[in-house]
Design an enzyme around this catalytic site. Sequence first.
Site, PDB file in Angstrom:
ATOM      1  N   CYS A  95     -19.251  75.863  65.516  1.00 16.06           N
ATOM      2  CA  CYS A  95     -18.446  75.085  64.588  1.00 16.06           C
ATOM      3  C   CYS A  95     -17.549  74.163  65.397  1.00 16.06           C
ATOM      4  CB  CYS A  95     -17.596  76.003  63.707  1.00 16.06           C
ATOM      5  SG  CYS A  95     -18.554  77.158  62.701  1.00 16.06           S
ATOM      6  N   ARG A 119     -17.654  73.259  59.645  1.00 11.30           N
ATOM      7  CA  ARG A 119     -18.428  74.502  59.611  1.00 11.30           C
ATOM      8  C   ARG A 119     -19.930  74.295  59.724  1.00 11.30           C
ATOM      9  NH1 ARG A 119     -19.510  79.170  55.107  1.00 11.30           N
ATOM     10  NH2 ARG A 119     -20.051  80.771  56.623  1.00 11.30           N
ATOM     11  N   LEU A 120     -20.528  75.071  60.611  1.00  9.36           N
ATOM     12  CA  LEU A 120     -21.971  75.287  60.619  1.00  9.36           C
ATOM     13  C   LEU A 120     -22.174  76.703  60.100  1.00  9.36           C
ATOM     14  CD1 LEU A 120     -24.842  74.300  61.422  1.00  9.36           C
ATOM     15  CD2 LEU A 120     -24.491  75.472  63.595  1.00  9.36           C
ATOM     16  N   VAL A 155     -23.601  79.940  59.688  1.00  7.94           N
ATOM     17  CA  VAL A 155     -24.576  80.809  60.344  1.00  7.94           C
ATOM     18  C   VAL A 155     -24.517  82.222  59.772  1.00  7.94           C
ATOM     19  CG1 VAL A 155     -25.250  81.823  62.557  1.00  7.94           C
ATOM     20  CG2 VAL A 155     -24.566  79.432  62.452  1.00  7.94           C
ATOM     21  N   ASP A 163     -17.855  87.543  61.291  1.00  7.92           N
ATOM     22  CA  ASP A 163     -17.613  88.297  62.521  1.00  7.92           C
ATOM     23  C   ASP A 163     -16.217  88.062  63.080  1.00  7.92           C
ATOM     24  OD1 ASP A 163     -19.258  85.784  62.815  1.00  7.92           O
ATOM     25  OD2 ASP A 163     -18.585  85.963  64.873  1.00  7.92           O
ATOM     26  N   LEU A 175     -35.907  77.368  72.792  1.00  8.02           N
ATOM     27  CA  LEU A 175     -36.343  76.331  73.713  1.00  8.02           C
ATOM     28  C   LEU A 175     -37.213  76.979  74.780  1.00  8.02           C
ATOM     29  CD1 LEU A 175     -33.071  74.236  74.212  1.00  8.02           C
ATOM     30  CD2 LEU A 175     -34.902  73.911  72.534  1.00  8.02           C
ATOM     31  N   SER A 183     -31.903  80.008  74.484  1.00  7.60           N
ATOM     32  CA  SER A 183     -32.248  79.252  75.686  1.00  7.60           C
ATOM     33  C   SER A 183     -31.948  80.093  76.920  1.00  7.60           C
ATOM     34  CB  SER A 183     -31.458  77.937  75.720  1.00  7.60           C
ATOM     35  OG  SER A 183     -31.849  77.140  76.807  1.00  7.60           O
ATOM     36  N   GLY A 184     -32.375  79.602  78.089  1.00 10.62           N
ATOM     37  CA  GLY A 184     -32.259  80.373  79.330  1.00 10.62           C
ATOM     38  C   GLY A 184     -31.120  79.961  80.230  1.00 10.62           C
TER      39      GLY A 184
END
Length: 561
Positions: A2, A49-50, A52, A97, A256, A363-364
């Site tokens: 966010c 806000r995203l 999730v 959370d 990814l 992702s890594g």
Amino acid sequence: MCGIWALFGSDDCLSVQCLSAMKIAHRGPDAFRFENVNGYTNCCFGFHRLAVVDPLFGMQPIRVKKYPYLWLCYNGEIYNHKALQQRFEFEYQTNVDGEIILHLYDKGGIEQTICMLDGVFAFILLDTANKKVFLGRDTYGVRPLFKAMTEDGFLAVCSEAKGLVSLKHSTTPFLKVEPFLPGHYEVLDLKPNGKVASVEMVKYHHCRDEPLHALYDSVEKLFPGFELETVKSNLRILFDNAVRKRLMTDRRIVCLLSGGLDSSLVASSLLKQLKEAQVQYPLQTFAIGMEDSPDLLAARKVANYIGSEHHEVLFNSEEGIQALDEVIFSLETYDITTVRASVGMYLISKYIRKNTDSVVIFSGEGSDELTQGYIYFHKAPSPEKAEEESERLLKELYLFDVLRADRTTAAHGLELRVPFLDHRFSSYYLSLPPEMRVPKNGIEKHLLRETFEDSNLLPKEILWRPKEAFSDGITSVKNSWFKILQDYVEHQVDDAMMATAAQKFPFNTPKTKEGYFYRQIFEHHYPGRADWLTHYWMPKWINATDPSARTLTHYKSAAKA
């Protein structure tokens, strides 16, 4: 992921100041809110806000009936919030959370709170009863946070620097904006006039130390000792747990996949964990590159092996070059290797946002710094020096790879999750004897590769594939991305401009035309803010003039073999 923003003690019109908060609207495309603090007309919060988790009650600032004097704005994910809720029998009002921060703070204060959080986060916590403001950021700075503060007590905080640079204040026409240090929290007194005074800045966690929240972790018991098989078993347990805990979302997860060791391990483990969790949708993986890119070929092999729903995104040199201005604006940096590596990640994030309904991306990132994956580690004079360099790189992640990963994805309203920077996994890895972690037999990340050799997670050719930088692997060896860029800027920056570079850019003076070109773009968007980058990223122990691994002798030798 966010966007958070807050002002304390503003002496300008808040409605005008709030326009600055809209500069980070990309971080939260689902909803936004501005809210004044009761009793303080010159203090306010802004939130993009995203959604999730908890789409119904997830708006911020978070306030609950039990603690009407607490205001929380945070960006991040607290993976152990349910475990802590059950352990201390907290009564939640939401499924968010971040609510755990309010309960922990009321129970034990700010230090215990932040040390108990297993996750990635940046937060602003206001306690109007005790007249305190708290700022905090996770160990590696996976979630960004910037602040500006004047001598007379005006404080501005934001997820990205661009949300602060145009703010006005009567005593300071040019606000100094700086990143809030990872692994720290700050305590500030809130004065009756809404202004603040810093009380202390505290480093609460070192990357080598086992975090306090490990006491309440669901990880099965680790085996003692540093025998190789014991270590490998422990690493597999911790890595599986790092991936599993990051499944926490109400939105679809994708990954990814460059075909390198790190992203391939994440993708394979993620697919396994999704199956065990009985998630009903197939895992989508995404790779990007130009034609003849070694990454595309390797990623295709991994996707076929693990059975993911794979997507390949092709781009050409013109599209990459055209994206540079947007990339540098999003990054807020002019570091050469960061800009190079960000173009591919920016373009693939743009593709995911446009063509899918997914917002959570694995992702890594972080593995190279943690596991000594960069090719120049072959030149380390001793295991102890390699250990020092690994820790330095981890401490500076927020300036380079973590910055790249966050900004290129957040620019398109996506949230990145990075299992290799899990607290438990990384602290255990760093606790191992230095000689176990160095490259061996001419192969970097040897311990990590050995750990998963018998796991069947990956084909052997991928597990032992040599290191390839993301900015290099997206193009062919014959026509590297860094060479394409250098050929282009050769026509944009002339020798006369380079001759006066030190006068024009006295701080972090660019030494190459490519560096000069990026600096020009940066100064156009953020004039006078060059100090956001303390130094350029460059390999150590070698006389490198370019950060690309393809310029190094070790890589050239491997390519000819």
